[in-house]
Design an enzyme around this catalytic site. Structure first.
Site, PDB file in Angstrom:
ATOM      1  N   THR A  69       0.854  -1.198   0.000  1.00 25.43           N
ATOM      2  CA  THR A  69       0.000   0.000   0.000  1.00 25.43           C
ATOM      3  C   THR A  69       0.889   1.247   0.000  1.00 25.43           C
ATOM      4  O   THR A  69       1.971   1.221   0.589  1.00 25.43           O
ATOM      5  CB  THR A  69      -0.872   0.003   1.275  1.00 25.43           C
ATOM      6  N   GLY A  70       0.392   2.314  -0.631  1.00 28.38           N
ATOM      7  CA  GLY A  70       1.107   3.589  -0.574  1.00 28.38           C
ATOM      8  C   GLY A  70       1.383   4.145  -1.957  1.00 28.38           C
ATOM      9  O   GLY A  70       1.028   3.538  -2.972  1.00 28.38           O
ATOM     10  N   SER A  71       2.040   5.308  -1.984  1.00 29.85           N
ATOM     11  CA  SER A  71       2.234   5.991  -3.267  1.00 29.85           C
ATOM     12  C   SER A  71       3.275   5.296  -4.142  1.00 29.85           C
ATOM     13  O   SER A  71       3.164   5.311  -5.373  1.00 29.85           O
ATOM     14  CB  SER A  71       2.603   7.455  -3.027  1.00 29.85           C
ATOM     15  N   SER A 104       6.529  -1.011  -0.069  1.00 32.15           N
ATOM     16  CA  SER A 104       7.502   0.025   0.248  1.00 32.15           C
ATOM     17  C   SER A 104       7.661   0.134   1.768  1.00 32.15           C
ATOM     18  O   SER A 104       7.218  -0.753   2.508  1.00 32.15           O
ATOM     19  CB  SER A 104       7.064   1.355  -0.366  1.00 32.15           C
ATOM     20  N   GLY A 144       3.683   1.680   7.824  1.00 36.64           N
ATOM     21  CA  GLY A 144       2.385   1.974   8.422  1.00 36.64           C
ATOM     22  C   GLY A 144       1.932   3.412   8.356  1.00 36.64           C
ATOM     23  O   GLY A 144       0.871   3.744   8.883  1.00 36.64           O
ATOM     24  N   GLU A 146      -0.324  -5.712   5.770  1.00 41.36           N
ATOM     25  CA  GLU A 146       1.006  -5.777   5.144  1.00 41.36           C
ATOM     26  C   GLU A 146       1.866  -6.820   5.854  1.00 41.36           C
ATOM     27  O   GLU A 146       2.595  -7.577   5.216  1.00 41.36           O
ATOM     28  CB  GLU A 146       1.678  -4.401   5.203  1.00 41.36           C
ATOM     29  N   LYS A 197      14.341   7.086   2.053  1.00 38.33           N
ATOM     30  CA  LYS A 197      13.815   6.202   3.107  1.00 38.33           C
ATOM     31  C   LYS A 197      14.926   5.496   3.889  1.00 38.33           C
ATOM     32  O   LYS A 197      14.658   4.850   4.897  1.00 38.33           O
ATOM     33  CB  LYS A 197      12.894   5.136   2.495  1.00 38.33           C
TER      34      LYS A 197
END
Ligand code: 5RP
Length: 222
Positions: free
Chosen positions: A28-30, A82, A95, A103, A121
Protein backbone atom coordinates in the site's frame (compact mmCIF):
# COMPACT_ATOMS: atom_id res chain seq x y z
CA UNK A 1 14.65 14.71 -9.55
CA UNK A 2 11.70 14.89 -7.15
CA UNK A 3 10.77 12.08 -4.76
CA UNK A 4 7.71 11.11 -6.79
CA UNK A 5 9.88 10.43 -9.85
CA UNK A 6 12.09 8.17 -7.73
CA UNK A 7 9.01 6.33 -6.45
CA UNK A 8 7.83 5.77 -10.01
CA UNK A 9 11.23 4.52 -11.18
CA UNK A 10 11.47 1.92 -8.41
CA UNK A 11 7.78 0.97 -8.78
CA UNK A 12 8.43 0.00 -12.40
CA UNK A 13 11.93 -1.45 -11.83
CA UNK A 14 10.58 -4.24 -9.63
CA UNK A 15 8.48 -5.60 -12.49
CA UNK A 16 11.33 -7.77 -13.73
CA UNK A 17 11.18 -9.79 -10.48
CA UNK A 18 7.61 -10.89 -11.20
CA UNK A 19 7.51 -14.33 -12.78
CA UNK A 20 4.77 -15.73 -15.03
CA UNK A 21 1.79 -17.53 -13.49
CA UNK A 22 2.56 -16.33 -9.97
CA UNK A 23 0.37 -14.74 -7.31
CA UNK A 24 1.72 -11.41 -6.15
CA UNK A 25 1.13 -9.78 -2.76
CA UNK A 26 0.66 -6.04 -3.18
CA UNK A 27 1.43 -3.47 -0.48
CA UNK A 28 0.00 0.00 0.00
CA UNK A 29 1.11 3.59 -0.57
CA UNK A 30 2.23 5.99 -3.27
CA UNK A 31 5.27 3.92 -4.36
CA UNK A 32 3.11 0.81 -4.60
CA UNK A 33 0.53 2.75 -6.62
CA UNK A 34 3.22 3.06 -9.33
CA UNK A 35 3.98 -0.65 -9.00
CA UNK A 36 0.28 -1.44 -9.52
CA UNK A 37 0.31 0.64 -12.72
CA UNK A 38 3.34 -1.35 -13.88
CA UNK A 39 1.72 -4.66 -12.91
CA UNK A 40 -1.31 -3.85 -15.05
CA UNK A 41 1.00 -3.90 -18.09
CA UNK A 42 1.76 -7.61 -17.50
CA UNK A 43 -1.59 -8.65 -15.98
CA UNK A 44 -2.14 -11.39 -18.58
CA UNK A 45 1.11 -13.11 -17.50
CA UNK A 46 0.33 -13.42 -13.78
CA UNK A 47 -2.33 -15.49 -12.01
CA UNK A 48 -3.37 -12.55 -9.86
CA UNK A 49 -2.79 -10.65 -6.64
CA UNK A 50 -3.66 -10.39 -2.97
CA UNK A 51 -4.01 -6.79 -1.76
CA UNK A 52 -2.95 -5.40 1.62
CA UNK A 53 -5.59 -2.66 1.79
CA UNK A 54 -8.92 -1.45 0.47
CA UNK A 55 -7.10 1.39 -1.34
CA UNK A 56 -4.82 -0.99 -3.24
CA UNK A 57 -7.78 -3.36 -3.91
CA UNK A 58 -9.69 -0.52 -5.52
CA UNK A 59 -6.81 0.41 -7.83
CA UNK A 60 -6.18 -3.24 -8.73
CA UNK A 61 -9.88 -3.83 -9.47
CA UNK A 62 -10.09 -0.71 -11.67
CA UNK A 63 -7.15 -2.01 -13.69
CA UNK A 64 -8.78 -5.44 -14.10
CA UNK A 65 -6.12 -7.40 -12.23
CA UNK A 66 -7.54 -10.69 -10.83
CA UNK A 67 -7.71 -10.73 -7.03
CA UNK A 68 -7.47 -13.65 -4.62
CA UNK A 69 -8.55 -14.14 -1.01
CA UNK A 70 -5.52 -15.09 1.08
CA UNK A 71 -7.54 -17.73 2.93
CA UNK A 72 -7.87 -19.72 -0.29
CA UNK A 73 -4.11 -19.87 -0.84
CA UNK A 74 -1.38 -21.96 0.79
CA UNK A 75 1.30 -19.37 0.18
CA UNK A 76 2.23 -16.29 -1.80
CA UNK A 77 5.05 -16.34 -4.34
CA UNK A 78 6.22 -12.80 -3.80
CA UNK A 79 5.26 -9.67 -1.86
CA UNK A 80 6.06 -6.16 -3.09
CA UNK A 81 5.79 -3.20 -0.74
CA UNK A 82 7.50 0.02 0.25
CA UNK A 83 8.49 1.40 3.67
CA UNK A 84 8.68 4.65 5.62
CA UNK A 85 12.22 3.91 6.80
CA UNK A 86 14.67 1.08 6.13
CA UNK A 87 18.03 0.44 7.80
CA UNK A 88 21.19 -1.46 6.77
CA UNK A 89 19.80 -4.76 8.10
CA UNK A 90 16.69 -4.41 5.92
CA UNK A 91 14.57 -3.80 9.01
CA UNK A 92 11.77 -1.35 8.36
CA UNK A 93 9.20 1.01 9.78
CA UNK A 94 5.92 0.78 7.88
CA UNK A 95 2.39 1.97 8.42
CA UNK A 96 2.22 5.65 7.53
CA UNK A 97 -0.60 4.55 5.23
CA UNK A 98 -2.29 2.69 8.09
CA UNK A 99 -2.21 -0.71 6.36
CA UNK A 100 0.51 -2.25 8.54
CA UNK A 101 -1.44 -5.24 9.85
CA UNK A 102 -2.44 -6.66 6.49
CA UNK A 103 1.01 -5.78 5.14
CA UNK A 104 2.56 -7.82 7.93
CA UNK A 105 0.29 -10.76 7.15
CA UNK A 106 1.29 -10.74 3.47
CA UNK A 107 4.98 -10.35 4.33
CA UNK A 108 4.72 -13.33 6.70
CA UNK A 109 3.14 -15.63 4.15
CA UNK A 110 5.28 -14.60 1.14
CA UNK A 111 8.18 -16.72 -0.03
CA UNK A 112 10.02 -13.56 -1.05
CA UNK A 113 9.55 -9.95 0.15
CA UNK A 114 10.92 -7.22 -2.08
CA UNK A 115 10.92 -3.73 -0.58
CA UNK A 116 10.91 -0.85 -3.05
CA UNK A 117 12.05 2.51 -1.73
CA UNK A 118 13.58 5.76 -2.88
CA UNK A 119 16.84 6.83 -1.30
CA UNK A 120 15.15 9.22 1.18
CA UNK A 121 13.82 6.20 3.11
CA UNK A 122 17.26 4.87 4.08
CA UNK A 123 18.30 5.54 7.69
CA UNK A 124 20.99 4.33 10.07
CA UNK A 125 18.64 3.99 13.04
CA UNK A 126 14.90 3.33 12.72
CA UNK A 127 12.79 6.07 14.23
CA UNK A 128 15.26 8.80 13.18
CA UNK A 129 12.81 10.56 10.90
CA UNK A 130 9.38 8.94 11.13
CA UNK A 131 7.06 8.11 13.99
CA UNK A 132 6.36 4.44 14.64
CA UNK A 133 2.73 3.51 13.82
CA UNK A 134 0.88 1.01 15.99
CA UNK A 135 -2.58 -0.36 15.18
CA UNK A 136 -4.60 -0.74 18.39
CA UNK A 137 -8.01 -2.00 19.42
CA UNK A 138 -9.95 1.24 20.14
CA UNK A 139 -10.66 0.52 23.84
CA UNK A 140 -6.93 -0.11 24.49
CA UNK A 141 -5.71 3.14 22.95
CA UNK A 142 -4.84 4.88 26.24
CA UNK A 143 -3.36 1.76 27.80
CA UNK A 144 -1.02 1.23 24.83
CA UNK A 145 -0.12 4.95 24.76
CA UNK A 146 0.86 4.85 28.47
CA UNK A 147 3.04 1.77 27.91
CA UNK A 148 4.81 3.48 25.00
CA UNK A 149 5.57 6.50 27.20
CA UNK A 150 7.38 4.05 29.51
CA UNK A 151 9.51 3.02 26.50
CA UNK A 152 10.48 6.69 26.00
CA UNK A 153 8.06 7.44 23.16
CA UNK A 154 5.65 10.31 22.62
CA UNK A 155 2.36 8.83 21.36
CA UNK A 156 -0.04 10.77 19.18
CA UNK A 157 -3.50 9.49 18.26
CA UNK A 158 -4.11 9.60 14.49
CA UNK A 159 -7.45 11.41 14.73
CA UNK A 160 -10.18 10.50 12.28
CA UNK A 161 -8.40 7.43 10.92
CA UNK A 162 -10.09 4.04 11.14
CA UNK A 163 -8.08 1.18 9.68
CA UNK A 164 -9.50 -1.37 7.22
CA UNK A 165 -9.82 -3.64 10.27
CA UNK A 166 -11.89 -1.09 12.24
CA UNK A 167 -9.10 -0.07 14.62
CA UNK A 168 -7.15 3.06 15.64
CA UNK A 169 -3.58 4.10 14.93
CA UNK A 170 -1.12 5.58 17.42
CA UNK A 171 2.00 7.26 16.00
CA UNK A 172 4.91 7.10 18.42
CA UNK A 173 7.42 9.93 18.12
CA UNK A 174 10.94 10.27 19.55
CA UNK A 175 11.72 6.53 19.68
CA UNK A 176 15.25 5.65 18.60
CA UNK A 177 14.91 1.97 17.75
CA UNK A 178 18.29 0.45 18.60
CA UNK A 179 17.10 -3.17 18.80
CA UNK A 180 14.17 -3.54 16.37
CA UNK A 181 13.63 -7.30 16.85
CA UNK A 182 13.39 -6.91 20.61
CA UNK A 183 11.16 -3.83 20.52
CA UNK A 184 8.83 -5.42 17.95
CA UNK A 185 8.26 -8.33 20.31
CA UNK A 186 7.82 -6.12 23.41
CA UNK A 187 5.23 -3.91 21.72
CA UNK A 188 3.41 -6.91 20.24
CA UNK A 189 3.02 -8.22 23.79
CA UNK A 190 1.07 -5.19 25.05
CA UNK A 191 -2.61 -6.14 25.34
CA UNK A 192 -4.68 -4.32 22.73
CA UNK A 193 -1.87 -4.01 20.17
CA UNK A 194 -2.99 -5.47 16.85
CA UNK A 195 0.36 -4.90 15.19
CA UNK A 196 3.36 -2.62 15.33
CA UNK A 197 4.97 -1.04 12.29
CA UNK A 198 8.43 -2.48 13.01
CA UNK A 199 9.14 -5.12 10.35
CA UNK A 200 12.22 -6.80 11.80
CA UNK A 201 11.24 -10.39 12.62
CA UNK A 202 10.17 -10.70 8.99
CA UNK A 203 12.29 -8.21 7.09
CA UNK A 204 12.82 -7.81 3.35
CA UNK A 205 14.73 -10.39 1.29
CA UNK A 206 15.65 -7.88 -1.41
CA UNK A 207 15.57 -4.08 -1.39
CA UNK A 208 15.50 -1.93 -4.51
CA UNK A 209 16.58 1.66 -3.83
CA UNK A 210 16.13 4.38 -6.43
CA UNK A 211 18.25 7.51 -6.51
CA UNK A 212 19.12 9.98 -9.24
CA UNK A 213 21.75 7.57 -10.67
CA UNK A 214 19.37 4.62 -11.00
CA UNK A 215 18.49 1.50 -9.00
CA UNK A 216 20.63 -0.18 -6.34
CA UNK A 217 19.78 -3.81 -5.48
CA UNK A 218 20.52 -5.04 -1.96
CA UNK A 219 20.15 -8.77 -1.21
CA UNK A 220 19.81 -10.22 2.28
CA UNK A 221 23.21 -11.39 3.61
CA UNK A 222 25.14 -9.49 0.94
C1 5RP B 1 1.64 1.87 4.23
C2 5RP B 1 3.11 1.67 4.18
C3 5RP B 1 3.86 2.24 3.03
O1 5RP B 1 4.65 1.22 2.47
C4 5RP B 1 4.76 3.34 3.50
O2 5RP B 1 3.99 4.27 4.21
C5 5RP B 1 5.43 4.05 2.31
O3 5RP B 1 4.50 4.78 1.60
P1 5RP B 1 4.85 5.68 0.35
O4 5RP B 1 5.21 4.75 -0.77
O5 5RP B 1 3.59 6.44 0.07
O6 5RP B 1 6.00 6.58 0.72
O7 5RP B 1 3.71 1.08 5.06
O8 5RP B 1 1.06 1.33 5.38
Amino acid sequence: MVQNDLKKIVGWAVLKYIQSRTIVGVGTGSTVAYFIEALASIKKNIKGVVASSDVSSLQLKKLGIPMFNLNNLDSLDIYIDSADEIDNHMYMIKGAGGALTREKILAAVAKKFICIVDVTKQVNILGSRCPLPIEVIPMARSLVARELVRFGGVPKYRHGVITDNGNNILDIYKLKIINPIDLEEKINNIPGVVSVGIFARRCADVVLVSDKKGIKVINANS
